[in-house]
Design a protein around this motif. Structure first.
Motif, PDB file in Angstrom:
ATOM      1  N   MET A   1       1.310   4.411  -2.691  1.00 43.90           N
ATOM      2  CA  MET A   1       1.241   5.818  -2.314  1.00 43.90           C
ATOM      3  C   MET A   1       2.501   6.564  -2.734  1.00 43.90           C
ATOM      4  N   ALA A   2       3.635   5.971  -2.432  1.00 45.57           N
ATOM      5  CA  ALA A   2       4.903   6.651  -2.689  1.00 45.57           C
ATOM      6  C   ALA A   2       5.145   6.807  -4.182  1.00 45.57           C
TER       7      ALA A   2
ATOM      8  N   GLU B   1       0.820  -1.202   0.000  1.00 55.79           N
ATOM      9  CA  GLU B   1       0.000   0.000   0.000  1.00 55.79           C
ATOM     10  C   GLU B   1       0.863   1.267   0.000  1.00 55.79           C
ATOM     11  N   LEU B   2       1.898   1.261   0.817  1.00 56.15           N
ATOM     12  CA  LEU B   2       2.778   2.428   0.893  1.00 56.15           C
ATOM     13  C   LEU B   2       3.511   2.647  -0.427  1.00 56.15           C
ATOM     14  N   ARG B   3       3.860   1.562  -1.060  1.00 61.22           N
ATOM     15  CA  ARG B   3       4.543   1.699  -2.344  1.00 61.22           C
ATOM     16  C   ARG B   3       3.637   2.372  -3.361  1.00 61.22           C
TER      17      ARG B   3
ATOM     18  N   ASP C   1       3.925  10.106  -5.912  1.00 65.46           N
ATOM     19  CA  ASP C   1       4.983  11.109  -5.871  1.00 65.46           C
ATOM     20  C   ASP C   1       4.556  12.410  -6.541  1.00 65.46           C
TER      21      ASP C   1
ATOM     22  N   VAL D   1      -0.956  11.060  -1.903  1.00 62.20           N
ATOM     23  CA  VAL D   1      -0.680  10.441  -0.603  1.00 62.20           C
ATOM     24  C   VAL D   1      -1.810  10.760   0.360  1.00 62.20           C
TER      25      VAL D   1
END
Lengths: 151, 151
Positions: free
Chosen positions: A111-112, A107-109, A115, A125
């Motif tokens: 989001m990241a 999930e964070l990937r 960018d 984000v």
DNA sequence: CTTGATCCTCTAGCGGCTAGAGGATGCAGG
DNA sequence: CCTGCATCCTCTAGCCGCTAGAGGATCAAG
């Protein structure tokens, strides 16, 4: 027979001095001898015991589990089934955490990767955090209580 | 306009009542209106904000990071670089933890596989804990402070 | 004899809640 | 209207595994 000050024991095991005192307080380490001026004196057995504790902590065993493991280690005639059970349990805990963290990573990937570089109002984000429905992963499933907690 | 009691907000967001009060106390949630008899009254905005907080917590963001993210979400004209940075940082934290846990899993699997069934004195699990040199993994490397701590 | 490192005990704090005491409301059924 | 129970309020204390700091005693080297 060698005897060590608390500072030397700390250096020998790479465990901080206050932590050693803490372990004594909660009964993982026995109360050591003292010098006339009340300083703690440790021996080889203490080094081994503290190393055992440290290693178990590194593996994520809870203090209570370590207490059980130490009791077993102290009494070689007791059956070691309990030790196996504790290890298996700890393994299960770790595996659960890995799975959970992998979902979070995914999930964070996502989001990241967005960018974005503009205003917060358009930030992916922030948007992703606000709108859970954008999430593919089921990181909101019940999960063991504390699965998000300590290691 | 709808307004919810704390209990309803709790059910709507799946966040426990004391936790909501806690978030208010530490300033993640604003102090809500009150009824004449001092009960909290929430609206749609609070539901969204609390859902945001919950989601971020599930992703492992620390409260302080969430505070920053909320500030950004509150002010859409600010640049969102900070949000990207926080997400990237959190991703790095999660990735570190995964690596670390995988090393632990490896070690625990080795231990669990031994699955001895005799006396504790011969127990592989206990032996492995006592003798770190039996470990292949470098799970004793420095690691970030707190890498073993909270998610 | 002085300096600085180490030691002692004790208390308080961290994060992120959770639990419980002790009491005031609100709401539904009879 | 009354009873009873759910929900709410505030406040304090506890969880885990340490960590930090106060305020002082002691030790080892120069």
């Amino acid at each position: 027979m060698t005897s060590l000050s608390i500072g030397r024991l700390a250096r020998a095991t790479d465990v901080k001095v206050p932590t050693i005192r803490f372990y004594e307080q909660i009964g993982l380490l026995p109360e050591p001898e003292r010098t006339q001026s009340d300083r703690r004196l440790y021996g080889e057995a203490d080094v081994r015991r503290l190393a055992f504790i440290k290693h178990a902590r590194q593996l994520g065993f809870a203090v209570e589990a370590i207490r059980s493991l130490l009791a077993l280690a102290d009494d070689p005639d007791r059956p070691c089934a309990e030790a196996n059970a504790l290890a298996a349990e700890q393994l299960a805990v770790v595996e659960t955490k890995i799975e959970r963290l992998q979902a979070l990573r995914h999930e964070l990937r996502r989001m990241a990767r967005a960018d974005c570089d503009g205003r917060a109002g358009d930030c992916r984000v922030i948007e992703a955090l606000g709108d859970h429905s954008l999430c593919a992963d089921d990181h909101d499933r019940p999960a063991t209580p504390g699965a998000l907690g300590a290691l």
